[in-house]
Write an enzyme that holds these catalytic residues in place. Sequence first.
Site, PDB file in Angstrom:
ATOM      1  N   GLU A   1      40.345  47.179  51.455  1.00 49.67           N
ATOM      2  CA  GLU A   1      41.478  46.495  52.110  1.00 49.67           C
ATOM      3  C   GLU A   1      42.556  47.386  52.698  1.00 49.67           C
ATOM      4  O   GLU A   1      43.705  46.963  52.811  1.00 49.67           O
ATOM      5  CB  GLU A   1      42.131  45.500  51.128  1.00 49.67           C
ATOM      6  CG  GLU A   1      41.217  44.381  50.723  1.00 49.67           C
ATOM      7  CD  GLU A   1      41.886  43.292  49.889  1.00 49.67           C
ATOM      8  OE1 GLU A   1      43.008  43.502  49.416  1.00 49.67           O
ATOM      9  OE2 GLU A   1      41.276  42.229  49.726  1.00 49.67           O
TER      10      GLU A   1
HETATM   11  C1  BMA Z   1      41.598  41.512  46.261  1.00 52.76           C
HETATM   12  C2  BMA Z   1      41.138  42.706  45.526  1.00 52.76           C
HETATM   13  C3  BMA Z   1      42.081  43.102  44.464  1.00 52.76           C
HETATM   14  C4  BMA Z   1      42.824  41.960  43.868  1.00 52.76           C
HETATM   15  C5  BMA Z   1      42.261  40.642  44.259  1.00 52.76           C
HETATM   16  C6  BMA Z   1      43.045  39.486  43.755  1.00 52.76           C
HETATM   17  O1  BMA Z   1      41.680  41.499  47.557  1.00 52.76           O
HETATM   18  O2  BMA Z   1      40.749  43.698  46.372  1.00 52.76           O
HETATM   19  O3  BMA Z   1      42.965  44.070  44.929  1.00 52.76           O
HETATM   20  O4  BMA Z   1      42.864  42.102  42.525  1.00 52.76           O
HETATM   21  O5  BMA Z   1      42.222  40.556  45.617  1.00 52.76           O
HETATM   22  O6  BMA Z   1      44.340  39.455  44.271  1.00 52.76           O
END
Ligand code: BMA
Length: 847
Positions: A438
């Site tokens: 991300e």
């Molecule tokens: C995402 C993951 C984590 C996170 C999850 C829940 O996008 O990559 O970084 O824990 O969402 O928020």
Amino acid sequence: MSDKPQTMTAFSRTLSLNGDWQLRQLTGGGASCPARVPGSVHLDLLAADAIPDPFYRDNENRLMWIGESDWLYRRTFEVDAALFEFERLELECEGLDTLATVRVNDRVVLQADNMYRRWTADLRNALQPGTNTIEVEFASAVRYSAARRAVRAMSDGGCNIRLPGTNWIRKEPCNFGWDWGPICVTAGIWRPIRIRAWNCARIAAVALSQQHQAGSVQLAAHTSLTGTGDTAGLSLALSLALHGREVARASAPLADGSGELSVSIENPRLWWPNGLGDQPLYELTVTLLSPTGLAIDSWQRRIGLRTLELIQQPDEWGHSFHFRCNGTDFYAKGANWIPNDVFQPRLTRDDYADRLISAVQAHMNMIRVWGGGLYEDDVFYQICDELGLCVWQDFMFACSAYPAFDAAFMQNVRAEVADNVARLRHHACLAIWCGNNELEQWHHVGEDNPLLMTRAEYCALFDELIPSVLQELDPQRPYVPSSEHTPPEFGDRWKNPDDPACGDAHLWSVWHGRQPFEWYRTSFHRFCSEFGFQSFPEPKTIASFTLPEERNVTSYVMEHHQRSGSGNRLIIDYMLSWYRLPSGFENTVWLSQIQQGMAIKYAVEHWRRQRPRCMGALYWQLNDCWPVASWSSIDSFGRWKALHYMAREFFAPLLVSGVEDNAAGTVEVFVSSDRSASCPATLRWQVTRVDGTLLSHGEKSLELPPQTSLAVATLKCQPFIEQFSERDLLIWLSLTDADGAIVSRNLVSFCRPKHMALLPPDIVADIAEISTESDQSAWRVTLTAANPALWVWLELSESDARFSHNFFCLEPDTPCEIRVAPARRLTRRQLREQLRIRSLRDTYTAE
Ligand code: BMA
């Protein structure tokens, strides 16, 4: 990664330094205690009873000093004079967490600053015959990160609660806190450590490549050496065996410190992802031989013969994104993996096997090792090889900007990438490398903001540095720079990393974006590598970290074990729209699990129906690292939540599902098949009222083509809606295979469960013991309901158990058999006494 205490040949000898050490706090209170290596400071303090359980209540808050302190590991060991006859004497550390200074007999031999790297040090001038002392000093990662941040701050988080500045240190990011993880900043010798004495030469690395033709595979092994100089007269031999029987061999001389070996395997047994075929693993040995034929060193691994490609090519919806194994396109079904324990060194092979076998039992074929955790232990990938679980492997960068402008940082990352690629590249399971989690979002990369990475910096790390190492070390494996990612050749990665027409996507409109579950049906993304919904762990797990009076979802301790800012609020908010308000704490907890399962079922069934437009669904997240409210389907004790049981149904190779159209009063029925061959099946449906009165039924014979999703029937329910209302109809679907076995069931309705007037289901249970080979008892429980029962679940009040299915809907007067495997042996009487059978209606009618 375990070590024998001593191993020896004429050419090498190893001396393990694992085992008993002493630990001392260098700053603060000066705690000290015995230590175990591999391990970590927290585990040593725990074993010495010097700290309470960090997971209990809010103990975490009182243990921050551990991460803020400097620590010293120390031991002595004996070395005999014979060791000094070897030409090389080296210290090998497979993992140091993280800022380590290593001294042998007071001489600094190594300084390390990356927990993901393997470190070696020359010990020739430091070791002495007789008693030696080794000390490993760890500087506080918390203080270091804060100091680096004070000089140059960068974006480090978004919605994750975590300590600041930790993007500067190459250490497990979630160790500093995450939106499902505590802040327990570890330090220690977290992987094996040893001394190796050796002569002449060693195998430094073996790079394999496979060329597949019809009926044969050409396997090539490029072997490089590290040597003490002259390698004249040395040679290499390769042997390949299957189940202990040699199937190919080759030998070759060395040239310039490396050698090429190649064999042809006729009629190869191919390795397949789970559900598509078997996972034969060939045993490969490469041996380095002296001029007189003595084995100097050897390299042994188990490998699978397969091609595994990522296909991104133009099609009618944009550009595909799917995996192809041995020429067969397959739908990726799975979940995201986080570190399975905050204190990783205490994980055993059995722990890994339990979670990964659970994944396979839910018909998964792919696990994404998420970039905020670890490059996992070898055993993780070995088990994935055995089970056919393809691994999507992120490099360890997540949800922050990183200092790609810093030359030392980049050099450190280059070495980390090379180490881990060389360690893991032989695994059949390894499907794809991915640069990060991300980062291609606006709040991590952008121009004119000193907190962000510039695009040029981002590209230097993820489009140049990492791919250049991969090109050299693992050129046959697919790579994507990020997840989620829109390939720049097809779209704008910066404007829309979740472009529905290409690449993979992280879909958080439901949950973080607060959209209703129905939003999923508006998504036509090509590959959904993250989407999720939270739930609470079950009451037994909550009991492990709360006092009885804290068992209320808004108590301080329950909120402490919820790390997503809006977490509990969202769970309850969605409950208001789907379910009747549950009565009491336990019902709230169980209902949160049913709700989570429903959300993900809603999404996955939709995306499986979209095949081949959508070719993957990996939900967030498979597992937990401590007891917490989270998106996981298996909690930190290994207990399956409702979602995991439901995943077993919605990921099944043959899936029947339905889409209701309230305006038209119809249900369109779909069948999705992941089978490799076409198969006959029978679809059956029944339309009942909520009290079970049968209104209509039917069946249809089908021939299901392989690897496809089809609309197979449209059920017209408008007259019933007019007569009884859309709140009073249940549409029961089932799919039977050629042998008459039900392979998939589903239930569709025209309204949300909160508006159904469910009757008490009056479930009767018949219990029979099943004889098993092990001394574990197993039972067959046959349930029959008098009235429709939604989301029936079984629990044993005093024991853990796994159920062949759980959290399912029961048609009236239709017996359903469940195999119950308690974690410990129970008598029939104990089972009867402990067995609790509940369903959705109980969540609001019973305390
Ligand atoms: C995402 C993951 C984590 C996170 C999850 C829940 O996008 O990559 O970084 O824990 O969402 O928020």
